[in-house]
Design an enzyme around this catalytic site. Structure first.
Site, PDB file in Angstrom:
ATOM      1  N   CYS A  41       0.822  -1.215   0.000  1.00 14.32           N
ATOM      2  CA  CYS A  41       0.000   0.000   0.000  1.00 14.32           C
ATOM      3  C   CYS A  41       0.854   1.262   0.000  1.00 14.32           C
ATOM      4  O   CYS A  41       1.697   1.438   0.877  1.00 14.32           O
ATOM      5  CB  CYS A  41      -0.912  -0.025   1.231  1.00 14.32           C
ATOM      6  SG  CYS A  41      -1.825   1.509   1.488  1.00 14.32           S
ATOM      7  N   TRP A  74      -7.537  -6.507   5.685  1.00 16.24           N
ATOM      8  CA  TRP A  74      -6.172  -7.002   5.609  1.00 16.24           C
ATOM      9  C   TRP A  74      -5.989  -8.143   6.622  1.00 16.24           C
ATOM     10  O   TRP A  74      -6.553  -8.119   7.697  1.00 16.24           O
ATOM     11  CB  TRP A  74      -5.179  -5.893   5.925  1.00 16.24           C
ATOM     12  CG  TRP A  74      -5.255  -4.725   4.996  1.00 16.24           C
ATOM     13  CD1 TRP A  74      -6.053  -3.628   5.123  1.00 16.24           C
ATOM     14  CD2 TRP A  74      -4.518  -4.542   3.784  1.00 16.24           C
ATOM     15  NE1 TRP A  74      -5.863  -2.765   4.071  1.00 16.24           N
ATOM     16  CE2 TRP A  74      -4.915  -3.297   3.237  1.00 16.24           C
ATOM     17  CE3 TRP A  74      -3.541  -5.288   3.127  1.00 16.24           C
ATOM     18  CZ2 TRP A  74      -4.381  -2.806   2.057  1.00 16.24           C
ATOM     19  CZ3 TRP A  74      -3.002  -4.796   1.949  1.00 16.24           C
ATOM     20  CH2 TRP A  74      -3.424  -3.569   1.425  1.00 16.24           C
ATOM     21  N   VAL A 109      -4.922   0.583   5.923  1.00 16.40           N
ATOM     22  CA  VAL A 109      -3.577   0.746   6.461  1.00 16.40           C
ATOM     23  C   VAL A 109      -2.988   2.013   5.844  1.00 16.40           C
ATOM     24  O   VAL A 109      -3.377   2.382   4.727  1.00 16.40           O
ATOM     25  CB  VAL A 109      -2.684  -0.479   6.135  1.00 16.40           C
ATOM     26  CG1 VAL A 109      -3.106  -1.682   6.931  1.00 16.40           C
ATOM     27  CG2 VAL A 109      -2.656  -0.790   4.645  1.00 16.40           C
ATOM     28  N   TYR A 172      -5.416   6.443  -9.117  1.00 16.89           N
ATOM     29  CA  TYR A 172      -6.597   5.651  -8.763  1.00 16.89           C
ATOM     30  C   TYR A 172      -7.826   6.142  -9.522  1.00 16.89           C
ATOM     31  O   TYR A 172      -8.666   5.342  -9.945  1.00 16.89           O
ATOM     32  CB  TYR A 172      -6.846   5.719  -7.259  1.00 16.89           C
ATOM     33  CG  TYR A 172      -5.894   4.875  -6.460  1.00 16.89           C
ATOM     34  CD1 TYR A 172      -6.223   3.580  -6.088  1.00 16.89           C
ATOM     35  CD2 TYR A 172      -4.655   5.367  -6.084  1.00 16.89           C
ATOM     36  CE1 TYR A 172      -5.346   2.796  -5.353  1.00 16.89           C
ATOM     37  CE2 TYR A 172      -3.761   4.595  -5.352  1.00 16.89           C
ATOM     38  CZ  TYR A 172      -4.113   3.314  -4.992  1.00 16.89           C
ATOM     39  OH  TYR A 172      -3.244   2.527  -4.275  1.00 16.89           O
TER      40      TYR A 172
END
Length: 337
Positions: A41, A74, A109, A172
């Protein structure tokens, strides 16, 4: 994450802060908290880099989640038994629900978890790294660099704002666009900004001032993923990073700086994007090689010539020491490992 045909990031984060005076309910205490990241990430990678640059490894231990998750969150599948050895949980979701049993937002995260209670304190990723610089000073290593110096903060904030909007998040927006129009708008904005950043960095080794700052950390985490996933997977394909000479040299300069490249896990990056985004890659095919559609891993270690522009990477500080074995990227996932 999406609104209609245009990608919209859910920014409803848990904004509780961990401060030196405990004014927000949580006081800085070494060993009390656990920084949960995934090396896949980019937002978590910021925290990994800043933690290492500032020497907070002992004060703020790190848990590393695996690169692949489902809608439930996650997982700690990299740990023996599939559980984080300190928190004792198999999914990060458990720490979010411990904080709020009705939690209905993203399980993201980086997240900082209070070990005694098992509750997430914050997942406010832009604030987490700034507070590492500002609130954890008592536990930083001797001669840690100033990544957010007072005299440059307004300038750093301005740069961070445009880099987030036009680079970090724009990839994104292009990748998850639901219409041609939305894709082309994000694509155009991304490459216009990269051109401007290239012109800026042609004259200056770093984004703000003559040392590495928070701004460089935030741009780097997108650039290091660009050829591996954003160029092909997200259709950000006007050029590869390796075909943009200034930005490619800048990215290699940072990659070769202790604290940057030694935190990068290309294999986790590749697996995350190509396996989790099954709407983009429904067959779950992971490209061969560590860095598909981009430079060979060893190319990250080639000379970059950026030192000719001057600058002092760590200012009056020093470079971090060797990576602690427990924090090391697995062998073969990085040209340095």
């Amino acid at each position: 994450m999406s609104s209609g045909k245009r990608y919209t990031r859910d920014s409803r984060y848990i904004t509780t802060r961990i401060t030196a005076d405990g004014g927000d309910g949580y006081r800085v205490e070494p060993g009390r908290y656990r920084l949960v990241v995934s090396r896949a990430c980019p937002w978590a990678s910021r925290a990994t880099i800043v933690r290492r640059l500032l020497g907070l490894e002992e004060a703020l231990p790190m848990a590393v989640a695996g690169p692949v998750h489902d809608e439930r969150s996650w997982t700690f599948d990299l740990d023996p038994g599939g559980r984080d050895p300190v928190l004792g949980i198999s999914r990060l979701r458990e720490a979010y629900l411990a904080r709020d049993p009705g939690y209905d937002r993203g399980i993201t995260v980086p997240a900082v978890v209070d070990v005694p209670s098992g509750k997430v304190v914050t997942n406010d990723f832009p604030r987490i790294t700034l507070d590492m610089s500002l609130e954890w000073t008592a536990y930083q290593r001797p001669r840690a660099p100033e990544l957010y110096p007072p005299a440059l903060r307004a300038h750093i904030d301005d740069v961070n704002d445009v880099v987030f909007r036009d680079v970090n998040n724009a990839v994104y927006e292009a990748g998850f666009a639901g219409t041609q129009e939305a894709y082309e708008e994000a694509y155009t904005r991304l490459f216009d900004r990269l051109d401007r950043l290239s012109a800026r960095l042609e004259r200056s080794r770093y984004l703000v001032g003559d040392t590495i700052t928070e701004a460089d950390v935030r741009l780097f985490t997108t650039l290091v993923r660009f050829d591996a996933v954003y160029h092909g997977h997200f259709k950000c394909n006007r050029q590869k990073l390796s075909e943009m000479p200034v930005l490619w040299a800048y990215a290699r300069d940072l990659f070769q700086t202790p604290g940057f490249g030694d935190t990068v896990d290309f294999e986790d990056i590749k697996r995350h994007y190509h396996l989790v985004h099954d709407d983009i890659n429904p067959n779950g095919i992971v490209p061969a090689g560590i860095v598909p559609a981009g430079p060979e891993p060893a190319a990250w270690l080639t000379p970059h010539g950026r030192a000719d522009l001057g600058g002092r990477p760590f200012g009056d500080g020093t470079a971090p020491g060797p990576v602690a074995p427990r924090d090391a990227v697995p062998a073969g996932h990085n040209p340095m490992s």
